[in-house]
Design a protein around this motif. Structure first.
Motif, short mmCIF file in Angstrom:
data_model
loop_
_atom_site.label_atom_id
_atom_site.label_comp_id
_atom_site.label_asym_id
_atom_site.label_seq_id
_atom_site.Cartn_x
_atom_site.Cartn_y
_atom_site.Cartn_z
N ALA A 158 0.88 -1.18 0.00
CA ALA A 158 0.00 0.00 0.00
C ALA A 158 0.90 1.21 0.00
O ALA A 158 1.98 1.17 0.60
N ILE A 159 0.48 2.28 -0.63
CA ILE A 159 1.34 3.46 -0.70
C ILE A 159 0.51 4.68 -1.07
O ILE A 159 -0.59 4.54 -1.65
N SER A 160 1.01 5.84 -0.72
CA SER A 160 0.36 7.06 -1.18
C SER A 160 1.41 7.93 -1.86
O SER A 160 2.60 7.76 -1.66
N ILE A 161 0.94 8.90 -2.63
CA ILE A 161 1.82 9.71 -3.48
C ILE A 161 1.26 11.13 -3.52
O ILE A 161 0.09 11.35 -3.22
N GLY A 162 2.09 12.09 -3.83
CA GLY A 162 1.62 13.46 -4.03
C GLY A 162 1.62 14.27 -2.75
O GLY A 162 2.21 13.87 -1.74
N SER A 163 0.98 15.45 -2.83
CA SER A 163 1.04 16.38 -1.70
C SER A 163 0.34 15.79 -0.48
O SER A 163 -0.70 15.17 -0.58
N ARG A 164 0.91 16.03 0.68
CA ARG A 164 0.37 15.55 1.96
C ARG A 164 0.25 14.02 1.99
O ARG A 164 -0.55 13.47 2.76
N SER A 165 1.05 13.35 1.20
CA SER A 165 0.90 11.89 1.17
C SER A 165 1.38 11.25 2.45
O SER A 165 1.03 10.11 2.75
N GLN A 166 2.17 11.98 3.24
CA GLN A 166 2.68 11.39 4.47
C GLN A 166 1.54 11.01 5.42
O GLN A 166 1.57 9.97 6.08
N SER A 167 0.52 11.86 5.44
CA SER A 167 -0.63 11.55 6.33
C SER A 167 -1.32 10.27 5.90
O SER A 167 -1.71 9.44 6.74
N ALA A 168 -1.48 10.10 4.61
CA ALA A 168 -2.11 8.87 4.13
C ALA A 168 -1.22 7.67 4.45
O ALA A 168 -1.71 6.60 4.85
N LYS A 169 0.07 7.88 4.32
CA LYS A 169 1.01 6.78 4.57
C LYS A 169 0.92 6.33 6.03
O LYS A 169 1.00 5.14 6.34
N THR A 170 0.75 7.29 6.92
CA THR A 170 0.63 6.95 8.33
C THR A 170 -0.59 6.06 8.55
O THR A 170 -0.53 5.04 9.26
N TYR A 171 -1.71 6.43 7.91
CA TYR A 171 -2.90 5.59 8.03
C TYR A 171 -2.63 4.19 7.50
O TYR A 171 -2.98 3.18 8.14
N LEU A 172 -1.99 4.13 6.36
CA LEU A 172 -1.73 2.83 5.72
C LEU A 172 -0.83 1.97 6.59
O LEU A 172 -1.04 0.77 6.74
N GLU A 173 0.18 2.59 7.20
CA GLU A 173 1.10 1.82 8.03
C GLU A 173 0.41 1.23 9.25
O GLU A 173 0.76 0.16 9.72
N LYS A 174 -0.59 1.96 9.75
CA LYS A 174 -1.31 1.46 10.92
C LYS A 174 -2.22 0.29 10.54
O LYS A 174 -2.52 -0.55 11.38
N ASN A 175 -2.68 0.26 9.30
CA ASN A 175 -3.75 -0.68 8.95
C ASN A 175 -3.39 -1.75 7.93
O ASN A 175 -4.18 -2.66 7.71
N PHE A 176 -2.23 -1.67 7.32
CA PHE A 176 -1.99 -2.50 6.13
C PHE A 176 -1.99 -4.00 6.44
O PHE A 176 -2.19 -4.81 5.54
N GLU A 177 -1.77 -4.35 7.70
CA GLU A 177 -1.63 -5.77 7.96
C GLU A 177 -2.91 -6.53 7.72
O GLU A 177 -2.90 -7.73 7.44
N GLY A 178 -4.02 -5.81 7.77
CA GLY A 178 -5.28 -6.50 7.52
C GLY A 178 -5.73 -6.48 6.06
O GLY A 178 -6.73 -7.11 5.71
N PHE A 179 -4.99 -5.77 5.21
CA PHE A 179 -5.47 -5.58 3.83
C PHE A 179 -5.56 -6.88 3.04
O PHE A 179 -6.44 -7.05 2.20
N ALA A 180 -4.63 -7.79 3.29
CA ALA A 180 -4.51 -8.96 2.42
C ALA A 180 -5.82 -9.73 2.30
O ALA A 180 -6.18 -10.23 1.24
#
Lengths: 248, 248, 248, 248, 248, 248, 248
Positions: A158-180
């Motif tokens: 999972a990844i985010s890109i573009g402006s303010r993408s760091q905030s999205a990345k933080t969300y993804l890092e907290k939740n990605f383990e359940g994505f599969a």
């Protein structure tokens, strides 16, 4: 930013081994519109936040279909992205014509990266000022790749890109383990929640005008969900504050 | 870093006969990920420490198969390395097609070096910003070569590359005299111990995620040992503090 | 070194008629490894002092066979030397194929020099940063030539090249008058004595690892004497302090 | 305007990822003559304010027919615009010849944009210093597109371009919601009212000499309304002060 | 030498109509080895003072045979001279092949000059840094020409070139009136006397090692007189102090 | 004129969107010889003031026949004008050959303008430093066009060009409303009167040496009226002071 | 001469519309050797003052035959002049071959001028640094043209070129009105008198060594009058002081 004698030519290394023009091209990516990509075992999803220069114009498309099994989200210089998107469409079609099967996602991404690398090594061109999030599905499963002006590419869950993408990345890092093992619906909602993090507080938030969703998966050709079609997901999103709380 | 009027063009010698742009490209190699290569009479081994930009992404591959009898470890600009790796694969395959035998390792390394030299002598290009450790096995035995942006290459018994490689080199210099007659297992362990030296103290150390091992030897095609397959070696490594002490 | 506005382009003459970039390329030669070449009536001999970056690596070769009747010793940028060596091998082989006889040494040296000259007159290239000592034997007898980045070449009875070569040259100037009638063994010993002069006092001196000897002569194809094969000569050298005294 | 070391080459990114030369080319567009484009469900209309260097000369044309279903309004460097207009005419004619149907408006706009992008990425050219408002009608309905020197293009309901275009844009933003269902006459009047906003107070205003109107729509090939033919609309405009009041 | 903004490009005129890079190339000629050329009605003679970098090397050749009826003396960059000499040989041989007669001397000189002119007018090359004294004999008699880096050439009765050439020129100006009817021996002696004037007082003077003589004339193909063959003339020279006195 | 970092390259936009090199080329036009062009319904007339460097030379021609129905008046760099004139003649002849009819004046003018535009967009050329007044007659009537170095062209009823052209323009602006129905003679006289305004007071004025008149019209191929043939018009001009008064 | 940022590139206009590099090339012409050209109704004559670097060399030719009906006098860079002279000879011969008649003088001059113009408009070349006086005779009579580095050419009754040419021009301006009906002898004498004006007072004046005369006319192919053949005219010149007085 300090004055630098090594940063105006793509063929010049700095004394510390950096190619500044490539790094500056990456800045163009960082300031592009924000987007999020994520995948489960069966699906890859990209969600983008579209921008409009004024209410007179339509929102700028940021998601593009490359082939039945591949789509891209762009961030950076739109005109450059169009060149790369056309290139991907041609390569994918040629592959299908020659081999009578779909090109593997990583193979196509490598071709884009090789094309980008050429622009970092010869005088008289500039690097492409665009980053791509590539979502695809092939016999190896769902894929999310990011390509860069440098000719590098990365394989992500999972990844985010573009402006303010760091905030999205933080969300993804907290939740990605359940994505599969997510359902497609859950996966889309995770993508929208991550995207929502990139919006400044005083903005109107996600709505059917500024959100586009791209989905590809097993027996599921790359499909754009736009305009009214996004409403079911946006509605679920509005009622999910508790869910996100639970996650945190 | 001092101001220098001779260091921005690849076609310019300094008054002391140096080509600074080549030296700057070598800096890009020094700051790449660390790797170690070593050989016994029968085997050549490369071990690399992979990096990941975040836990969302997969670790960046640093080992690549070139042919059954040759593999490479890269350090520096990944996109440049990809160009050289493709070149090696093509040259090796062409050789096999024409001569119906495997290309000798040094011959292939020389081709890469010649290709690199061209980029140090003509205006309008830049040197490749990547160094390769090439591990191979041919009728002359096991080989470890290092290639440089300058077009030079070196034949080593054991060597390390990339950031903090000096620490690994110190380990190798203390121990290399016994490598020639090592078993493969011992050789891999030496490689991992040397690689461990390149990790800052506060890091987590070697694990099955960040370590890749490449092996090639007599009747042993180049093989990547990754993920869970590295665990047996990593486990042995954990219990070998005394061994290393003994060595020191 | 003073600031100079005429020294960064190969196509620019200084007001005093010099081409500084060519002179700077010659600096690269001066800082290469040292080597000595000398000849008798029947033999031409080159001896080189090899360098190694560390004990892990093999010593860098500085002598190369071009053809049965010609060999070279390089000083300067190794990658550039490889280009010229390949060129010489091709030209020599082509000549043999077309004329069914060996190319004359001076003719081949002229071809290298002409190739080097081109790099001193067109914008966008740099001169080759390497000097060659060419040892050969043809129907005109034994030859020692030196080639330069400038496209010049010189015919010598004996000469040294590379760092600290002045000390070797002093030895050669004192002794060269007797070279013409030397035996091969004596000629090699003269070469080694001259080479020994280029070693700083605190170094270990000549040994079978760091010395290579190349010999070519009448009915004597170009032959490399390396490793253990050098020991007989090195042993004679150790016992010859009185001889050198006598010479001085 | 501040001094900038990254703004003189089209192949140079600034440290913030911008390509200044492209931005400067857009300035040429902003200072061109003003024009307005807008559309209803059935029609696309462009209106332009022509300039004349003196009363001796005719007014400079700013509207051009590309094909039966497409016309353009230009702002910026006229000579550059002519190049792009010729290109569009050729592409449109070629398409018709090959496919025996009209090229879709967006497809043609994309071709212009791709052509413009090339001029932003290679050394030795400059970007086109012109922006186009493209009005067209195809099976997808009426279209208004704007193209830029950057190779970007935008889809608009209504838009203005050139000097003082912000005033026209303000009018359009207040009124555009009613455009979709306007009659052609109403649409033209809206365009003229918006255009009138771009005229400085002390000017003579719109008249049959300085106004051109272009219309395209369903079963309505692109048609220029010029000179006396504009008088009916201009007359209606004069009497509509109250209407505009009502709108505000 | 003053700082000059017009002197680094061959394609740039100074405000006074000069091309400084051509003038700087002429400096390279002035600092080359000295030589003298002179002619009688029947013979053209060139004499050169050869240099040697050390006693280990042979003296650098400065006289070259172009064809049976033409020879040259070079001053300046030897590698550049080799290029022009090869060119002359080819042109002369081609002419003979096509027309079955010898090329006229002035015609060949013009070709060299035209080739040199090209290097004074196009960006990216540098002028040839060499001047030639061409001695030849054809149906028009004996000829002495000088060519320059500028593409100019001059027809002389007698001339000197290279360092300290002014002293030789003074000798020639005092004596040239008698050259036309000299015997060959006298002509050679005049040449040697003029050459002797270019030697600094503390030098060893002319000897069979450092002098080369070239002769061409009626029924007398271009012939080099070198080494021991020069001794008869040198011996006569030693005994001619009175003769020179008489001349002065 | 202020110092400017954007004004030395044709491919560089200034921050305000201008291409200074094009503007500087237009200065060359302004300083060319003065000329006037004007038309009635049936005729187009150009009159030029020729210059001569001295009485030894003939006056420089400024009017050229392009084809039977087109002629030009040049102002600026004569050599550049010759290139464009040749181009026009070729294009006009080719058109006649292919289509068996005369090329329309505006079509030919557009071709010249397109050719000029190319010189404003690619590195390594300069714009044409010349402006043309094109007088022609085709099925659409009489035409006067002006072309510019920028690739722009303008359609005029009457216009002047070159040094002091503003004075002529003032005359034309006062009188042009009557031109449409003038006789040819009256039209020529208007042209001469306008041209007379460009002459400084202390000059000799118009005479048969420095005036050339070009006429083209219905059934009237482009004709040059020069030398004695201009006298009838010049004589009428001398007696018309009152007429001009009346006009003012 | 003031410092100027627009004067080092041929493709750069100054803010006042000048191309300084062309003007600097014209300086090279002004500093060339002096020459005079003049014509009667039946003849065109060129006379040149030749220079010699020393008494050892022959005088540099300044007059060249182009064809039977055309000859040139050069001033400026001799090597450049040779290029243009060869070009003229080829063009004239080609014309004769194709059309079986002599090329008209102005047509050939135009070709030279067009060739020169190309060198004023493309980057990477320099203008020709030479001016030509072209003397010819064709069905239109005798002609004198001057060509310039700018690509301009001028038609003259009489003109001088090169250093101190102003003095000759003054003579010509005083006398040219009688040239048309001069005999050939008188015309040559006028030319010599004008040429004499360009010689500084302390010089030796005109003599058979430094004067060359070229004549072409009706049934009079271009002929060079040199050496002794000039004496009759020089003798008449010596005795004509009164004649010149009479003229003044």
């Amino acid at each position: 930013m300090y004055r630098n004698q090594y940063d105006s030519e793509i063929v010049t290394f700095s004394p510390t081994g950096r190619i500044h023009q490539v790094e500056y091209a990456m800045e163009a990516v960082k300031q592009g519109g924000s987007g999020v990509a994520l995948k489960s075992n069966k699906f890859a999803v990209v969600v983008s936040l579209k921008r409009s220069s004024s209410e007179l114009g339509s929102y700028q498309k940021k998601l593009f279909v490359v082939d039945d099994h591949i789509g891209i989200l762009i961030s950076g210089l739109t005109a450059d992205a169009r060149v790369l998107c056309n290139y991907m469409r041609n390569e994918s079609a040629n592959y299908k014509y020659v081999y009578e099967s779909d090109i593997r996602v990583e193979r196509l991404v490598t071709k884009v990266a090789d094309k980008s690398q050429v622009h970092t090594q010869r005088y008289g061109r500039r690097p492409y000022g665009v980053g791509l999030l590539v979502a695809g599905y092939d016999q190896l499963g769902a894929h999310i790749f990011q390509t860069c002006p440098s000719g590098n590419f990365y394989d992500y869950k999972a990844i985010s890109i573009g402006s303010r993408s760091q905030s999205a990345k933080t969300y993804l890092e907290k939740n990605f383990e359940g994505f599969a093992t997510c359902t497609l619906e859950q996966l889309i909602l995770h993508g929208l929640r991550a995207l929502r993090e990139t919006i400044p507080n005083n903005d109107t938030g996600l709505n059917s005008k500024n959100v586009s969703i791209g989905v590809v998966g097993e027996n599921y050709p790359f499909t754009l969900i736009e305009e009214e079609a996004t409403l079911p997901y946006l509605n679920m999103l509005e009622s999910d504050e508790p869910v996100e709380m639970q996650v945190n």
